[in-house]
Design a protein around this motif. Structure first.
Motif, PDB file in Angstrom:
ATOM      1  N   PRO A 132     -17.291 -12.945   0.814  1.00 12.13           N
ATOM      2  CA  PRO A 132     -16.931 -12.731  -0.591  1.00 12.13           C
ATOM      3  C   PRO A 132     -15.813 -11.705  -0.788  1.00 12.13           C
ATOM      4  O   PRO A 132     -15.235 -11.629  -1.865  1.00 12.13           O
ATOM      5  CB  PRO A 132     -18.231 -12.198  -1.231  1.00 12.13           C
ATOM      6  N   ALA A 133     -15.477 -10.917   0.251  1.00  7.28           N
ATOM      7  CA  ALA A 133     -14.493  -9.843   0.087  1.00  7.28           C
ATOM      8  C   ALA A 133     -13.062 -10.378   0.036  1.00  7.28           C
ATOM      9  O   ALA A 133     -12.165  -9.726  -0.501  1.00  7.28           O
ATOM     10  CB  ALA A 133     -14.628  -8.830   1.221  1.00  7.28           C
ATOM     11  N   GLY A 134     -12.800 -11.542   0.627  1.00  9.66           N
ATOM     12  CA  GLY A 134     -11.449 -12.102   0.594  1.00  9.66           C
ATOM     13  C   GLY A 134     -10.490 -11.486   1.590  1.00  9.66           C
ATOM     14  O   GLY A 134      -9.351 -11.934   1.720  1.00  9.66           O
ATOM     15  N   GLU A 135     -10.928 -10.468   2.296  1.00  9.65           N
ATOM     16  CA  GLU A 135     -10.065  -9.895   3.339  1.00  9.65           C
ATOM     17  C   GLU A 135     -10.906  -9.067   4.301  1.00  9.65           C
ATOM     18  O   GLU A 135     -12.011  -8.617   3.946  1.00  9.65           O
ATOM     19  CB  GLU A 135      -8.968  -9.013   2.731  1.00  9.65           C
ATOM     20  N   CYS A 136     -10.416  -8.868   5.489  1.00 11.68           N
ATOM     21  CA  CYS A 136     -11.060  -7.948   6.423  1.00 11.68           C
ATOM     22  C   CYS A 136     -10.077  -7.592   7.526  1.00 11.68           C
ATOM     23  O   CYS A 136      -8.996  -8.171   7.620  1.00 11.68           O
ATOM     24  CB  CYS A 136     -12.340  -8.549   7.011  1.00 11.68           C
ATOM     25  N   GLU A 137     -10.458  -6.616   8.322  1.00  9.37           N
ATOM     26  CA  GLU A 137      -9.706  -6.320   9.546  1.00  9.37           C
ATOM     27  C   GLU A 137     -10.631  -6.814  10.655  1.00  9.37           C
ATOM     28  O   GLU A 137     -11.644  -6.189  10.970  1.00  9.37           O
ATOM     29  CB  GLU A 137      -9.422  -4.816   9.630  1.00  9.37           C
ATOM     30  N   LEU A 138     -10.300  -7.970  11.205  1.00 14.01           N
ATOM     31  CA  LEU A 138     -11.251  -8.704  12.035  1.00 14.01           C
ATOM     32  C   LEU A 138     -11.770  -7.931  13.259  1.00 14.01           C
ATOM     33  O   LEU A 138     -12.930  -8.056  13.626  1.00 14.01           O
ATOM     34  CB  LEU A 138     -10.639 -10.031  12.489  1.00 14.01           C
ATOM     35  N   VAL A 139     -10.911  -7.109  13.872  1.00  9.33           N
ATOM     36  CA  VAL A 139     -11.344  -6.414  15.094  1.00  9.33           C
ATOM     37  C   VAL A 139     -12.489  -5.453  14.774  1.00  9.33           C
ATOM     38  O   VAL A 139     -13.560  -5.505  15.390  1.00  9.33           O
ATOM     39  CB  VAL A 139     -10.165  -5.663  15.760  1.00  9.33           C
ATOM     40  N   ALA A 140     -12.265  -4.577  13.773  1.00 12.89           N
ATOM     41  CA  ALA A 140     -13.271  -3.559  13.465  1.00 12.89           C
ATOM     42  C   ALA A 140     -14.429  -4.115  12.644  1.00 12.89           C
ATOM     43  O   ALA A 140     -15.569  -3.672  12.785  1.00 12.89           O
ATOM     44  CB  ALA A 140     -12.619  -2.399  12.711  1.00 12.89           C
ATOM     45  N   ASP A 141     -14.144  -5.096  11.761  1.00  9.92           N
ATOM     46  CA  ASP A 141     -15.174  -5.557  10.826  1.00  9.92           C
ATOM     47  C   ASP A 141     -16.033  -6.688  11.378  1.00  9.92           C
ATOM     48  O   ASP A 141     -17.108  -6.969  10.860  1.00  9.92           O
ATOM     49  CB  ASP A 141     -14.524  -6.049   9.517  1.00  9.92           C
ATOM     50  N   PHE A 142     -15.545  -7.377  12.410  1.00 12.98           N
ATOM     51  CA  PHE A 142     -16.282  -8.553  12.879  1.00 12.98           C
ATOM     52  C   PHE A 142     -16.483  -8.546  14.400  1.00 12.98           C
ATOM     53  O   PHE A 142     -17.617  -8.574  14.891  1.00 12.98           O
ATOM     54  CB  PHE A 142     -15.519  -9.810  12.445  1.00 12.98           C
ATOM     55  N   ALA A 143     -15.364  -8.454  15.161  1.00 14.02           N
ATOM     56  CA  ALA A 143     -15.476  -8.592  16.620  1.00 14.02           C
ATOM     57  C   ALA A 143     -16.263  -7.431  17.244  1.00 14.02           C
ATOM     58  O   ALA A 143     -17.147  -7.639  18.080  1.00 14.02           O
ATOM     59  CB  ALA A 143     -14.081  -8.702  17.240  1.00 14.02           C
ATOM     60  N   ARG A 144     -15.946  -6.192  16.818  1.00 15.08           N
ATOM     61  CA  ARG A 144     -16.616  -5.053  17.443  1.00 15.08           C
ATOM     62  C   ARG A 144     -18.104  -4.976  17.090  1.00 15.08           C
ATOM     63  O   ARG A 144     -18.937  -4.736  17.973  1.00 15.08           O
ATOM     64  CB  ARG A 144     -15.877  -3.747  17.118  1.00 15.08           C
ATOM     65  N   PRO A 145     -18.474  -5.198  15.825  1.00 16.01           N
ATOM     66  CA  PRO A 145     -19.918  -5.216  15.528  1.00 16.01           C
ATOM     67  C   PRO A 145     -20.678  -6.304  16.315  1.00 16.01           C
ATOM     68  O   PRO A 145     -21.820  -6.085  16.706  1.00 16.01           O
ATOM     69  CB  PRO A 145     -19.977  -5.504  14.026  1.00 16.01           C
ATOM     70  N   LEU A 146     -20.024  -7.442  16.564  1.00 13.94           N
ATOM     71  CA  LEU A 146     -20.681  -8.493  17.360  1.00 13.94           C
ATOM     72  C   LEU A 146     -20.965  -7.997  18.775  1.00 13.94           C
ATOM     73  O   LEU A 146     -22.038  -8.206  19.328  1.00 13.94           O
ATOM     74  CB  LEU A 146     -19.792  -9.733  17.467  1.00 13.94           C
ATOM     75  N   GLN A 147     -19.952  -7.349  19.346  1.00 19.57           N
ATOM     76  CA  GLN A 147     -20.132  -6.834  20.696  1.00 19.57           C
ATOM     77  C   GLN A 147     -21.187  -5.714  20.723  1.00 19.57           C
ATOM     78  O   GLN A 147     -21.990  -5.629  21.652  1.00 19.57           O
ATOM     79  CB  GLN A 147     -18.793  -6.333  21.216  1.00 19.57           C
ATOM     80  N   ASN A 148     -21.213  -4.890  19.683  1.00 21.59           N
ATOM     81  CA  ASN A 148     -22.244  -3.851  19.636  1.00 21.59           C
ATOM     82  C   ASN A 148     -23.634  -4.466  19.582  1.00 21.59           C
ATOM     83  O   ASN A 148     -24.570  -3.958  20.196  1.00 21.59           O
ATOM     84  CB  ASN A 148     -22.042  -2.941  18.416  1.00 21.59           C
ATOM     85  N   ALA A 149     -23.759  -5.584  18.840  1.00 20.92           N
ATOM     86  CA  ALA A 149     -25.062  -6.252  18.763  1.00 20.92           C
ATOM     87  C   ALA A 149     -25.498  -6.702  20.152  1.00 20.92           C
ATOM     88  O   ALA A 149     -26.676  -6.603  20.519  1.00 20.92           O
ATOM     89  CB  ALA A 149     -24.989  -7.442  17.814  1.00 20.92           C
ATOM     90  N   LEU A 150     -24.533  -7.165  20.935  1.00 26.66           N
ATOM     91  CA  LEU A 150     -24.837  -7.604  22.308  1.00 26.66           C
ATOM     92  C   LEU A 150     -25.337  -6.421  23.156  1.00 26.66           C
ATOM     93  O   LEU A 150     -26.368  -6.493  23.809  1.00 26.66           O
ATOM     94  CB  LEU A 150     -23.587  -8.222  22.922  1.00 26.66           C
ATOM     95  N   LEU A 151     -24.589  -5.315  23.080  1.00 29.91           N
ATOM     96  CA  LEU A 151     -24.962  -4.134  23.878  1.00 29.91           C
ATOM     97  C   LEU A 151     -26.319  -3.579  23.457  1.00 29.91           C
ATOM     98  O   LEU A 151     -27.133  -3.191  24.295  1.00 29.91           O
ATOM     99  CB  LEU A 151     -23.918  -3.035  23.664  1.00 29.91           C
ATOM    100  N   ILE A 152     -26.542  -3.554  22.150  1.00 29.36           N
ATOM    101  CA  ILE A 152     -27.791  -2.995  21.626  1.00 29.36           C
ATOM    102  C   ILE A 152     -28.982  -3.849  22.075  1.00 29.36           C
ATOM    103  O   ILE A 152     -30.034  -3.338  22.450  1.00 29.36           O
ATOM    104  CB  ILE A 152     -27.694  -2.863  20.087  1.00 29.36           C
TER     105      ILE A 152
END
Ligand code: HEM
Length: 401
Positions: A132-152
């Motif tokens: 719904p936001a219409g924009e993001c910075e994909l590395v910090a807002d999407f890719a990195r949280p995904l990888q953190n979920a994996l590590l966690i």
């Protein structure tokens, strides 16, 4: 081209100025940067203490297949003087296999399924929040949280420790201050120390068991793992998974942002996401690995001597026109797309390949279901980097809501 003191005196091969760390072209695109070297099947570069470079898929795969002639011990380019070896990646067979089995047994069992499911859940949550936001910075807002979920999930980090863990994981690769990176490495190691002590005192916490619990309960040649082996393996698992997934996801989206026809295809046909993941990993094989030659041999028709290093730039393999026709274009129907070497090949092939591919597949499917059309805002300059793993600093995206 300037051959220098690092060039063997009686070299009978082309010499090129090749430096995957500092070549200015990697700041623009680390995947096409070395296309200009493709005319040579194999060449020597005097850079970074001197090493060989192979440019063809078949030659790179042949080297990866032969662990006797091409060792994984002390392969770093440029060489570093580091007494500790990372387990299992810097070991050769037969020692290598004894440790690797512990990891494959863990990741191919219920734990692997649970980790993939945790990444999937995080993906759904992120897309719901971002769309719904219409924009993001994909590395910090999407890719990195995904990888953190994996590590966690891999380390089964308790909820109240997650923010700290994510910060330390970020520091480990992102901090420009070496002291801060060093502190992050020590923090990861002491986290593992504590997790082992807790496991020994109270047993496993969850149902599937964390990586550390699995290792602490495992034996190698009839004895439990030593504490330093446990910390070493866990540290490698952190390092190996920490940036690779972030960059693979980010570069995949950079490509898609420039190719609306592929966005539409993924939005219309979610079933194509797995094939798209393979094809995007072929196009964006972010890792470059290396081997050291154990005995005089011949590679790609050229004599190479014991002790010399060979760089295997996996994106050169992924875009080799001899193996992949029209290599620079994504073709989700390409029949040999799954043959890509983004995860290496043979004895050391990435143990996280299944989890990582599943994460990218889910990311492609969930994202395009909610955000079917998007682009990088005009005028944005994207900054990339090369070295052992390609990197993308930021990827701003915009779409209409
Ligand atoms: C898209 C993401 C990833 C990429 C592109 C990638 C790439 C690679 C490559 C190229 C190798 C081969 C190294 C060599 O032959 O010297 C490798 C090995 C390895 N990877 Fe990954 N990796 C990824 C994700 C992961 C994840 C998520 C984990 C952990 C859960 C992981 C753990 C490892 C380990 C432990 C090894 C060493 C295996 C061995 O030596 O037997 N990787 N990876």
């Amino acid at each position: 081209v300037s051959a220098n003191s690092t060039t063997p005196a009686d070299l009978d091969a082309p010499v090129r100025d090749f430096n995957h760390h500092s070549d200015p072209a990697v700041r623009v695109d680390p995947f096409t940067a070395f296309d200009r070297f493709r005319d040579e099947r194999v060449f020597w570069t005097p850079e970074l203490d001197g090493f060989w470079v192979l440019t063809r898929y078949a030659d790179i795969r042949a080297v990866l297949r032969d662990t006797e002639t091409f060792s994984n011990q002390s392969t770093s380019i440029p060489p570093i003087d580091w007494s500790r070896r990372l387990i299992p990646v810097e070991l050769d067979p037969p020692d290598h296999g004894r440790y690797r089995t512990l990891l494959t047994r863990y990741l191919n069992g219920p734990a692997g399924t649970a980790i993939a499911a945790a990444v999937d859940r995080e993906c759904v949550r992120l897309v719901e929040r971002l769309a719904p936001a219409g924009e993001c910075e994909l590395v910090a807002d999407f890719a990195r949280p995904l990888q953190n979920a994996l590590l966690i999930a891999l380390f089964d980090v308790p909820d109240d420790e997650v923010p700290d863990f994510a910060r330390v994981a970020g520091d480990l690769v992102q901090a420009s201050d070496p002291a801060r990176r060093g502190r992050a490495a020590r923090d990861i190691m002491s986290y593992v120390d504590r997790a082992v002590a807790e496991y020994r005192a109270h047993g496993a916490r969850g149902e599937t068991g964390s990586l550390v619990e699995h290792l602490a309960g495992s034996e190698i040649e009839g004895r439990p793992l030593h504490q330093e082996e446990l910390v070493n393996i866990s540290f490698l698992m952190t390092m190996a998974s920490i940036e690779t997934l972030v960059t693979s996801v980010s570069f995949s989206f950079r490509y898609l942002a420039d190719h609306p026809e592929h966005q539409r295809r993924l939005a219309a046909d979610p079933g194509v996401a797995a094939a798209a993941a393979d094809e995007l990993l072929r196009l964006h094989s972010v890792v470059s690995i290396s081997r050291v030659v154990t005995r005089d041999t011949e590679v790609a028709g050229t004599r190479i001597r014991a002790g010399e290093r060979i760089l295997l730039c996996l994106s050169l393999a992924g875009r080799d026109p001899h193996h992949y026709p029209d290599p620079a274009s994504a073709d989700f129907e390409r029949d040999n797309r799954a043959s890509h070497l983004a995860f290496g090949f043979g004895a050391h092939r990435c143990v996280g390949a299944k989890v990582a591919t599943s994460g990218l597949t889910t990311a492609l499917r969930e994202w395009h279901a909610a955000v079917p059309e998007y682009a990088v805002p005009a005028g944005t300059v994207l900054v990339t980097g090369g070295g052992a793993a390609a990197s993308l600093e930021r990827l701003p995206l915009r779409w209409s809501v």
